[in-house]
Structure formats: structure tokens, C-alpha cells
Write a protein that holds these residues in place. Sequence first.
Motif, mmCIF file in Angstrom:
data_model
loop_
_atom_site.group_PDB
_atom_site.id
_atom_site.type_symbol
_atom_site.label_atom_id
_atom_site.label_comp_id
_atom_site.label_asym_id
_atom_site.label_seq_id
_atom_site.Cartn_x
_atom_site.Cartn_y
_atom_site.Cartn_z
ATOM 1 N N ALA A 147 -151.309 -35.132 -61.361
ATOM 2 C CA ALA A 147 -151.220 -34.616 -59.587
ATOM 3 C C ALA A 147 -152.594 -36.097 -59.057
ATOM 4 O O ALA A 147 -152.134 -36.410 -57.895
ATOM 5 C CB ALA A 147 -151.735 -33.625 -59.659
ATOM 6 N N SER A 151 -151.735 -38.272 -55.807
ATOM 7 C CA SER A 151 -152.490 -38.296 -54.465
ATOM 8 C C SER A 151 -153.085 -39.725 -54.164
ATOM 9 O O SER A 151 -153.232 -40.024 -52.864
ATOM 10 C CB SER A 151 -153.585 -37.354 -54.687
ATOM 11 O OG SER A 151 -154.636 -37.620 -55.708
ATOM 12 N N SER A 290 -145.830 -36.371 -49.858
ATOM 13 C CA SER A 290 -146.284 -35.085 -49.858
ATOM 14 C C SER A 290 -145.530 -34.135 -50.508
ATOM 15 O O SER A 290 -145.921 -33.115 -51.103
ATOM 16 C CB SER A 290 -146.435 -34.511 -48.149
ATOM 17 O OG SER A 290 -147.429 -35.596 -47.590
ATOM 18 N N VAL A 291 -144.233 -34.188 -50.542
ATOM 19 C CA VAL A 291 -143.239 -33.388 -51.462
ATOM 20 C C VAL A 291 -143.657 -33.631 -52.891
ATOM 21 O O VAL A 291 -143.460 -32.580 -53.623
ATOM 22 C CB VAL A 291 -141.854 -33.832 -50.900
ATOM 23 C CG1 VAL A 291 -141.094 -32.838 -52.077
ATOM 24 C CG2 VAL A 291 -141.338 -33.528 -49.610
ATOM 25 N N MET A 293 -146.363 -34.701 -54.141
ATOM 26 C CA MET A 293 -147.594 -33.648 -54.351
ATOM 27 C C MET A 293 -147.637 -32.406 -54.374
ATOM 28 O O MET A 293 -148.334 -31.724 -55.251
ATOM 29 C CB MET A 293 -148.633 -34.365 -53.273
ATOM 30 C CG MET A 293 -150.070 -33.878 -53.453
ATOM 31 S SD MET A 293 -150.965 -34.809 -55.020
ATOM 32 C CE MET A 293 -151.916 -33.619 -55.414
ATOM 33 N N ALA A 294 -146.840 -31.908 -53.607
ATOM 34 C CA ALA A 294 -146.593 -30.385 -53.655
ATOM 35 C C ALA A 294 -145.797 -29.846 -55.076
ATOM 36 O O ALA A 294 -146.261 -28.929 -55.872
ATOM 37 C CB ALA A 294 -145.677 -29.943 -52.552
ATOM 38 N N VAL A 295 -144.946 -30.994 -55.358
ATOM 39 C CA VAL A 295 -144.361 -30.412 -56.616
ATOM 40 C C VAL A 295 -145.330 -30.506 -57.955
ATOM 41 O O VAL A 295 -145.552 -29.824 -58.755
ATOM 42 C CB VAL A 295 -143.205 -31.480 -56.886
ATOM 43 C CG1 VAL A 295 -142.568 -31.207 -58.350
ATOM 44 C CG2 VAL A 295 -142.067 -31.047 -55.843
ATOM 45 N N PHE A 297 -148.521 -29.947 -57.501
ATOM 46 C CA PHE A 297 -149.507 -29.009 -57.457
ATOM 47 C C PHE A 297 -148.550 -27.553 -58.217
ATOM 48 O O PHE A 297 -149.269 -26.906 -58.723
ATOM 49 C CB PHE A 297 -149.876 -28.865 -56.003
ATOM 50 C CG PHE A 297 -151.003 -27.677 -55.676
ATOM 51 C CD1 PHE A 297 -152.449 -27.916 -56.276
ATOM 52 C CD2 PHE A 297 -150.622 -26.571 -55.080
ATOM 53 C CE1 PHE A 297 -153.263 -27.015 -56.188
ATOM 54 C CE2 PHE A 297 -151.624 -25.630 -55.002
ATOM 55 C CZ PHE A 297 -152.869 -25.737 -55.479
ATOM 56 N N LEU A 298 -147.361 -27.632 -57.769
ATOM 57 C CA LEU A 298 -146.685 -26.398 -58.208
ATOM 58 C C LEU A 298 -146.637 -26.319 -59.842
ATOM 59 O O LEU A 298 -146.873 -25.350 -60.752
ATOM 60 C CB LEU A 298 -145.181 -26.500 -57.882
ATOM 61 C CG LEU A 298 -144.283 -25.392 -58.446
ATOM 62 C CD1 LEU A 298 -144.717 -23.965 -57.959
ATOM 63 C CD2 LEU A 298 -142.915 -25.653 -57.925
#
Length: 605
Positions: A147, A151, A290-291, A293-295, A297-298
Motif C-alpha cells: 500500500a 501511495s 485513489s481507487v 489505494m482504497a483497494v 487499504f481494504l
Amino acid sequence: MEAVPPLYRVAGTAGPQGDEDRLGVPDGPGAPLDELVDAYPNYNEEEEERRYYRRKRLGVLKNVLAASAGGTLTYGVYLGLLQMQLILHYDETYREVKYGNMGLPDIDSKMLMGINVTPIAALLYTPVLIRFFGTKWMMFLAVGIYALFVSTNYWERYYTLVPSAVALGMAIVPLWASMGNYITRMAQKYYEYSHYKERDEQSPQQRPPRGSHAPYLLVFQAIFYSFFHLSFACAQLPMIYFLNHYLYDLNHTLYNVQSCGTNSQGILIGFNKTVLRTLPRSRNLIVVESVLMAVAFLAMLLVLGLCGAAYRPTEEIDLRSVGWGNIFQLPFKHVRDFRLRHLVPFFIYSGFEVLFACTGLALGYGVCSVGLERLAYILVAYSLGASASSVLGLLGLWLPRAVPLVAGAGLHLLLTLGLFFWAPAPRVLQHIWILYVAAVLWGVGSALNKTGLSTLLGILYEDKERQDFIFTIYHWWQAVAIFTVYLGSSLPMKAKLVVLLLTLVAAAASYLWMEQKLQRGVVPRQPRIPRPQHKVRGYRYLEEDNSDESDAEGEHGGGGGGGPADGVEEEAPPAGPRPGPEAAGLCRRPCPYEQALGGDGPEEQ
């Protein structure tokens, strides 16, 4: 006026039938103590035990699914971002407009070097990190480093991309070694929870029969690799839904390409330096990143919140307590085992074939002939073929364990021979169905290879004290193979195919030789795992009957609980005559519950 009887009886008073209730049990002060402290009358101990272990088994399945989904999302985000980043940075117009004279190609080469070269040193630190943090927390930290790499793409500079790439390279082998160890441990725990009655009848030091967890391991590895191979399809989603709208067609990008397939040399010689019709807006790039990064983080949340521990706390302490020097040396000492030496060619080939699918087949045969806009669909075909074929690893439930591995090797052998004599023409779409068929079949062979190797290692090395070392060696050799492919990226395609073919033949022959040795009864030489050396005395080492020795030590009679653990200081006995067993039993007065049960305290149990 007649008195109304109370709604609730007063404690200690006689009921309407005197001193006995309807069940014939005396009431009042003379009631037996067992009726007050005994278990619930409708309590079914066997049923409650069955429900308890059913919840444990469901928890193990939840752990396997969460780890598989976390690994899939992590690798999919990493591959998708890296692929999109390299395509954007390849375009000359994009580099000049966005970054000027910053030297983006040099940054990309340094970044790829950090990702491919750093894992070479992973054998030195991976076992130490896994033992220090624990299997689950090592997975979580490695996913966090992936991750971090995602970033850093918000601000693409040398001091962000290159250090994050080096950190990512350091996390590759620990992540997949801990993943393999985790899935194997879940299979062993599922066996324990499914056969809890047999475990209750055995002594704590007795180990389950060898190979007893193999059916569960086959199922769990099939589940894991079905998820994992989907990561290649997930990585193509940014390409399909975003980047393909900005790409030139094949007539522009392949205008100067003269040869493809087996006649090609290097990677896409003659490919056009401009591949983007229009430059994507920075805002759109930020949305895509950003998508991703969200995945990522998930994936971190899945590993952190849904994955349980691979070992009990006492086992984790024992695994660390063998000494950090021994932990550092044991991966090298396992070279004595002829089984690992025979499997090394397969480990190397396992790294070769994945890189060949992503670079040789997808680029040298696919993009070179049908254009960059169809790269995503070729890799999706490979991904879906591999994911669906991972269930073929379940053939090991009915067939000899050598069948899936040899079948995958045979399929790759036929495909490699076919690719050796095939040179597709550039800018010709009539043969595109052959590319898709080859990608799907290569995925079938990859699935048989990956599931077969991981299952084989989990069956050959059942000791929980060795599994992290074994999977570290496996994934380290894969990293060495990937580094070799990185060094030889400029070789002609024929040379790459010859190396791939020779490695495959050597791997299959070496593996069959190992199986023949095992059938002849040749005993492998395994390094001894030292006994845990506990430096402090805790509550869990005070009971002799609750020893935390490993299963392997208990089997060899290493210290079955008759004496103190190594490295534990004993208190000096008090001066004077030692109390006898009668005096020892009077050291503490039994509590009322123990008196009711007729025992003298915990000494009787």
C-alpha cells in the motif's frame, strides 16, 4: 379471610408438599449442595462441544478466504498500478509534458531494479521477520508496504518511487512465504478441529498421523490459488476501463515492428515511442490511483480484521525461543535435505513461467502482433484459465500427488515447443484466437504448478517448526528466477524459450527422481530444531503436565513434561524436611464446590 399464597416461594421454606418438591428432591436447608452448584439440567456437553468445534472450523474457513482475498487484492493493485505506470512513462509526449527533463526512464529503471534485485537478500532476513512479528502480522506489514508503494505514485519523484520500490522488494518474499505458511497451518488446524475426539483420546505429546491434513491442504490451496490467479484479471481493470481510451491502435504503435514471436529479440523492438492519442488529465489519474489505494487499504483491513492467528501464543513464543542465531542459520541447514535439493529446479521454473506469461507470451507474442490495446484481454484470459484450473489440484485427492505437477509440466512443455516454432505476423488479427487459447492453456499449467508445489511442501514438511523456513526457501528461489529474467530481458526469444525448456525438463526429472528415492525408503536428513530456551519464568511454565514443547520434540522424547524447560531457573527448595504427599494435600483448604464434588482440590485432577 383466606391468605393469598406468595407468587414466589421464600428460600428455605417448605413447599406445599412438605420438604420435597415435585421431583422428590428435598427443599430448604437440607437440600443437597449439588443441586445448587451443578450444571444446567438440560446441558448437553457433547452437543456443546460439537457446536464449539464447528465454530472453530468456520473460523478457519473465514481465515482462508480472508487471506486469499487479501493476497488477491494486494497483488492485483500492485500489478495494475505498475503496468499503468510503465505504459504512461513509456510515452515520450507524456514524459515531456508532465515531467520535462526529470529523467523518468532512469527513475523507472532504478525502480524495477529495486523490485527485482532486493529480494535476493530475502533469505537472510525473512525467517527472522516471520518469527519476530508472527505469521499474521508479517502478512499485515507486507501488505502495508505494498500500500505504501501505491501511495508514492501520487507524487512521482526519485525520492518517493525508488525507496518505496526497494521496500516493496524487501516485502515480496516475506509476504508470500507467510501466506504459504498460513494456509498450511489453517489446514492443520482444520484437521484438529474436525477430529477433536481422536485428539482427546491421544496424549498431548502424540502427533496426528502423517499426511492426515493433506485433504484439507489440497482444498485450501485450491481456494487460495483460485483467488490469487484472479489478481491478474483484477490488475487489468484500470487498463480496460481507463487507459485503453487513450491508446493508439495497432497500426500506429506497431508501424516499425518487423518480427514477433520466436523471431523477436528483447522486448518490443521497433515499438512506437508514442502510444497515447491524448494525455489523461491529472484529475483522472488521481481518481484511479485513489481507487487503487482504497483497494490496498481494504486488503490491509481484511488481513488485520478477519485473519486469525496461525499459532497459539505459547507456540509463537516457542518458535521465537529457539534463538535468533538458529533461526538465521536454519534455512541454510535445510539444504541437507535431498527433497529440497531436488525441488529447487521446480522452484526456479515456477518463477520463470509466471514472468514468461506476463512478458514473453503477453508482450513478445501478444502486443507485438495484435497491439497494446489487447494486452489486458490476453492477461485476463490467462488469469481466468489459471483461476478456474486451480480446482484441478483437487485431483490429488484421488490420484498420486505427482500427477498434477507432471501434468502441468507436460502441458507447458507442449506449449513451449509450439511457441518455439511460431512467429505471428505484426498487425494481423486472424491468429488472435491462438493467442487466447495459448494464454488459457498456459494458465492451466501455471495453476497445476502452483497448487501442486505448495501442497507438496505442506505434505512433506508437516512440522510447524519448519514450515516458515521451507516456504521462505521456495519463494526465495522464485525471486532468484525473477531476477534472472530481469537480467536476461534483452535476449532473443529463442534463447528464452530454450532456457525455459531446459529448466522445465530438469525440474520434472529431478522431481520424479525425488519421488523414486522416497519410494525406495531413503530417509531425508533434516536439521535438528533446537529446544526453546525460555529466558523468563512465566505462569505457563509452572505446570509440568502442560508442557509447551513442540510436537516433534514430544515424539522424540525431548522433554515430555517431566522436568523444567531448558533455560528456566528453578527455585531452591526450602530448608528443612520436605513435606510428604499427605502434608502437601493440606496446603490449601478445598473450596465448597470441590467439597461438594467430593475431591480434595486440583491435586486430584
